[in-house]
Write an enzyme that holds these catalytic residues in place. Sequence first.
Site, mmCIF file in Angstrom:
data_model
loop_
_atom_site.group_PDB
_atom_site.id
_atom_site.type_symbol
_atom_site.label_atom_id
_atom_site.label_comp_id
_atom_site.label_asym_id
_atom_site.label_seq_id
_atom_site.Cartn_x
_atom_site.Cartn_y
_atom_site.Cartn_z
ATOM 1 C CD1 TRP A 137 5.428 -2.251 -0.862
ATOM 2 C CD2 TRP A 137 4.189 -2.650 0.953
ATOM 3 N NE1 TRP A 137 5.751 -1.317 0.091
ATOM 4 C CE2 TRP A 137 5.017 -1.536 1.220
ATOM 5 C CE3 TRP A 137 3.322 -3.098 1.945
ATOM 6 C CZ2 TRP A 137 4.993 -0.860 2.423
ATOM 7 C CZ3 TRP A 137 3.299 -2.422 3.157
ATOM 8 C CH2 TRP A 137 4.135 -1.311 3.381
ATOM 9 N NE ARG B 95 -3.246 -3.312 -5.386
ATOM 10 C CZ ARG B 95 -4.141 -2.669 -4.656
ATOM 11 N NH1 ARG B 95 -4.690 -1.551 -5.114
ATOM 12 N NH2 ARG B 95 -4.503 -3.111 -3.482
ATOM 13 C CG ASN C 191 -3.920 -6.569 -1.245
ATOM 14 O OD1 ASN C 191 -3.066 -6.121 -0.491
ATOM 15 N ND2 ASN C 191 -4.838 -5.810 -1.803
ATOM 16 N N GLY C 192 -3.147 -8.059 1.803
ATOM 17 C CA GLY C 192 -3.678 -7.672 3.113
ATOM 18 C C GLY C 192 -2.935 -8.378 4.233
ATOM 19 C CE LYS D 51 -1.186 6.515 -7.240
ATOM 20 N NZ LYS D 51 -0.572 7.810 -6.955
ATOM 21 C CD GLU E 178 2.222 16.583 -2.087
ATOM 22 O OE1 GLU E 178 2.085 16.128 -0.930
ATOM 23 O OE2 GLU E 178 2.225 15.866 -3.096
ATOM 24 C CE LYS F 185 4.667 13.587 -4.490
ATOM 25 N NZ LYS F 185 3.396 13.717 -3.864
ATOM 26 C CD GLU G 215 5.763 10.413 -1.959
ATOM 27 O OE1 GLU G 215 4.838 9.702 -1.575
ATOM 28 O OE2 GLU G 215 5.579 11.350 -2.768
#
Length: 613
Positions: A75, A27, A100-101, A608, A486, A490, A493
Amino acid sequence: MCGIVAALAARNVQGILLEGLKRLEYRGYDSAGMAVLNEAGALTRQRAKGKVAALEEKLVHGALTGRIGIAHTRWATHGKPSEVNAHPHLARERLAIVHNGIIENFEPLKRELEGDGVVFESETDTEVVAHLIARAFVETDDLLAAVQTTLDRIDGAYALAVMHADAPREIVGARKGSPLVVGVGIDENFLASDALALLQVTDRFIYLQEGDVVRLSDNRGIEIVAADGSPAERPVHAFEHGDSAASRGEYRHFMLKEIHEQPAVIAATLEGRLSGSHVLESSFGVGARGLFERVAQVHIVACGTSYHAGMVARYWLEKLAGLPTTVEVASEYRYREVVVPADTLFVTLSQSGETADTLAALRYAKSRAKTSGYLGALAICNVPGSSLTRESDLALMTQAGPEIGVASTKAFTTQLVALMLLTLSLRKSRGDERETTLVQALRGLPTVLDSALAMDGPIAELSEAFAEKHHALFLGRGTQFPIALEGALKLKEISYIHAEAYPAGELKHGPLALVDADMPVVAVAPNDELLEKLKSNLQEVRARGGELFVFADEGVALTAADNLRVLHVPAVDEFLAPIVYTIPLQLLSYHVAVLKGTDVDQPRNLAKSVTVE
Ligand code: G6P
């Protein structure tokens, strides 16, 4: 985007919190920290910039001891990644918080607190919340009430966990817009952003609802207060997937494990949803049949990889079901004046079911349901109990199991399978030959995917041609265009190679100018009706000296040459080809990343589950 874990136990919690953080690292992973209330009643804290391993290293030399604690992996949103900005944040040395947020109105609140003499240590919005709760606690002497008073003043999306040295056997948590679950143990209870974080201590969970505030305490157990302030009872769910989901097993990376799980999870996604030669539309929930019969068009909204799945589905819904379909990224949809024709089905796609933009899009669509043409909202999602599934009228769960690698793989192909089930369920001519053939092809899909996975060796070899490159171009036509997108996503990323995808017919309208020997071009070329047109596009690349890598059916007449490599992909019904062709592109990006030595499962700057806007 950040991961929270908290424990109120009868034993030392450092190990539980650390293991939880490792499992939540997907996360966010730019810094981590932990606060524990020790037996002397003092808050102790360790924080480190970087991954959870850096925190673990610090804890080796400075262990935290106590039976209550909170921890966080971050993050960054407000304030750069650094130890000082890492959570937990403290207020008055008595309160610790993890969050978180995003707190949208933190600036005026910060000014107000500074006016009261508060000195801030960090650049985060979280520290503002810490001080507000600490101030309210002085007045209420009740941690839950202090949190509620504070939440009334903050705008934004968050999940948080708080403890206070003067309420030594209590943890208070809250969620609004970001996920938070309660792990139910025996004489001990936990909080986390994701059930996965707590599987080492419990398999029973309460999924908190929007606006819930929860207090874990020794004497009162688990108390939940709903958004309207009334006490709430929430069901306890047993976790469905085994703990093996959270470990890499024999694989070097989660991503590789998840790529290889695809035949099994696709079989699981089909299980119980096919009967003889047709799709059971009851899989979509009570009332699906009546609703589906009325559908005249479809709006699909999603983000990232899930958006690419929606793009494939558009071709299917239009060609197989004759339904006009639009597909849009959620961050655009949510701010647009969307025109909704009568009898439109609204569909969201999401692995996590917690992506902030997708959730906001659903809420926007629902807010307009009465005045627009929306018939209802369907979520295709991988996480049971997630916000998206709870807030939608209908839900179809993909059965991918927990996906840990940040780059999505098995969640994508199971979404495609779910979308094919939807397409077949929405056709007006149910039970015809087309449906029978496709249902048969779906049943055989896991076996075809096993053969596609056998391409691993040749693809690992091929990846050497990419590792030193800085750019790559992916081409496809029809349903393979989103697969090219896609494939490019990938590659960028996880290997940090700049990659773009184009519908092959667009090549001559611009990207052809980029083609030279340093720009590898990947084409996905199943044996479909657009093949001949694609072949002409490929000639355009070869004529400019470009190096071409073509993934094609055995039956495609293409002969390898100097600057043309052909890799054969197992043949399958043309409608299912996008699912099969995804596999070699996933393997390609994986092997290129391994050669480049990047962090495959946790690529830089990404997370994620994006629960902030
Ligand atoms: C993040 C992830 C992507 C994912 C996207 C949408 O960006 O890194 O892999 O596709 O979010 O997530 P969702 O859970 O809504 O499918």
